[in-house]
Motif scaffolding. Structure first.
Motif, short mmCIF file in Angstrom:
data_model
loop_
_atom_site.label_atom_id
_atom_site.label_comp_id
_atom_site.label_asym_id
_atom_site.label_seq_id
_atom_site.Cartn_x
_atom_site.Cartn_y
_atom_site.Cartn_z
N ARG A 25 0.83 -1.19 0.00
CA ARG A 25 0.00 0.00 0.00
C ARG A 25 0.86 1.24 0.00
O ARG A 25 1.95 1.24 0.54
CB ARG A 25 -0.87 0.06 1.26
CG ARG A 25 -1.92 -1.01 1.32
CD ARG A 25 -2.80 -0.85 2.53
NE ARG A 25 -3.70 0.26 2.30
CZ ARG A 25 -4.09 1.12 3.23
NH1 ARG A 25 -3.66 1.02 4.45
NH2 ARG A 25 -4.92 2.09 2.94
N LEU A 37 -1.17 -1.72 8.49
CA LEU A 37 -1.83 -1.73 7.19
C LEU A 37 -0.83 -1.45 6.08
O LEU A 37 -0.93 -0.48 5.34
CB LEU A 37 -2.95 -0.69 7.15
CG LEU A 37 -4.17 -1.01 8.00
CD1 LEU A 37 -5.11 0.18 8.08
CD2 LEU A 37 -4.90 -2.22 7.45
N GLU A 40 -2.25 -4.63 0.77
CA GLU A 40 -3.64 -4.77 0.39
C GLU A 40 -3.78 -6.00 -0.48
O GLU A 40 -2.80 -6.47 -1.08
CB GLU A 40 -4.15 -3.53 -0.35
CG GLU A 40 -3.48 -3.26 -1.68
CD GLU A 40 -3.91 -1.95 -2.31
OE1 GLU A 40 -4.53 -1.11 -1.63
OE2 GLU A 40 -3.63 -1.77 -3.50
N GLU A 42 -5.51 -7.38 -3.72
CA GLU A 42 -6.23 -7.06 -4.95
C GLU A 42 -7.06 -8.28 -5.31
O GLU A 42 -6.52 -9.35 -5.62
CB GLU A 42 -5.25 -6.73 -6.07
CG GLU A 42 -5.94 -6.33 -7.35
CD GLU A 42 -4.94 -6.03 -8.45
OE1 GLU A 42 -5.13 -6.58 -9.55
OE2 GLU A 42 -3.97 -5.28 -8.21
N ALA A 48 -9.61 -3.62 -4.19
CA ALA A 48 -8.50 -3.87 -3.26
C ALA A 48 -8.98 -3.59 -1.85
O ALA A 48 -9.72 -2.64 -1.61
CB ALA A 48 -7.30 -3.00 -3.60
N VAL A 49 -8.55 -4.43 -0.93
CA VAL A 49 -8.92 -4.27 0.47
C VAL A 49 -7.64 -4.31 1.31
O VAL A 49 -6.79 -5.16 1.10
CB VAL A 49 -9.96 -5.34 0.90
CG1 VAL A 49 -9.44 -6.73 0.76
CG2 VAL A 49 -10.46 -5.09 2.30
N PRO A 50 -7.48 -3.33 2.23
CA PRO A 50 -6.30 -3.33 3.09
C PRO A 50 -6.24 -4.60 3.94
O PRO A 50 -7.26 -5.16 4.32
CB PRO A 50 -6.50 -2.10 3.99
CG PRO A 50 -7.46 -1.24 3.25
CD PRO A 50 -8.35 -2.18 2.49
N GLU A 85 -11.58 -3.93 5.86
CA GLU A 85 -10.21 -4.44 5.93
C GLU A 85 -10.26 -5.96 6.10
O GLU A 85 -11.22 -6.49 6.63
CB GLU A 85 -9.46 -3.87 7.14
CG GLU A 85 -9.37 -2.37 7.15
CD GLU A 85 -8.76 -1.82 8.42
OE1 GLU A 85 -8.45 -2.60 9.36
OE2 GLU A 85 -8.60 -0.59 8.50
#
Length: 103
Positions: A25, A37, A40, A42, A48-50, A85
């Motif tokens: 990230r 964090l 991420e 993909e 995309a999510v952390p 997340e």
């Protein structure tokens, strides 16, 4: 599940297996920075999510740019101003790389 971390085990969300490409990230130091964090996920749909897991930062480093399988919880922190997340239990088996076709 062998969760020993209350921040993970006390969350009501179900544990899931998630696949995607691990990415580093952007971002940096600052008052609102959350050092856990760093990465991420993909997802196959392009979103995309952390990924949050303080003890997973180092083990994940070698997996950046690769397809991975993560076991964790999708946690919605929208009320806190963060969004969704993936939380990884620090006490669980480390994340692993998967083949490009998800095997």
């Amino acid at each position: 599940m062998s969760a020993s971390n209350t921040w993970y085990s006390e969350r009501p969300e179900p544990e899931e297996t998630l696949r995607g490409i691990l990415r580093r990230r952007g971002g940096g130091a600052g008052p609102g920075n959350r050092p856990g964090l760093v990465y991420e996920l993909e997802r196959p749909d392009g979103s995309a999510v952390p990924v949050y897991g303080p003890a997973a930062v180092e083990p994940l480093r070698s997996l950046v740019g690769q397809p991975v399988t993560l076991t964790g919880k999708l946690v919605d922190l929208g009320a806190e101003g963060f969004g969704v997340e993936v939380w990884i239990d620090d006490a669980a088996r480390p994340p692993e790389a998967t083949s490009a076709n998800g095997d």
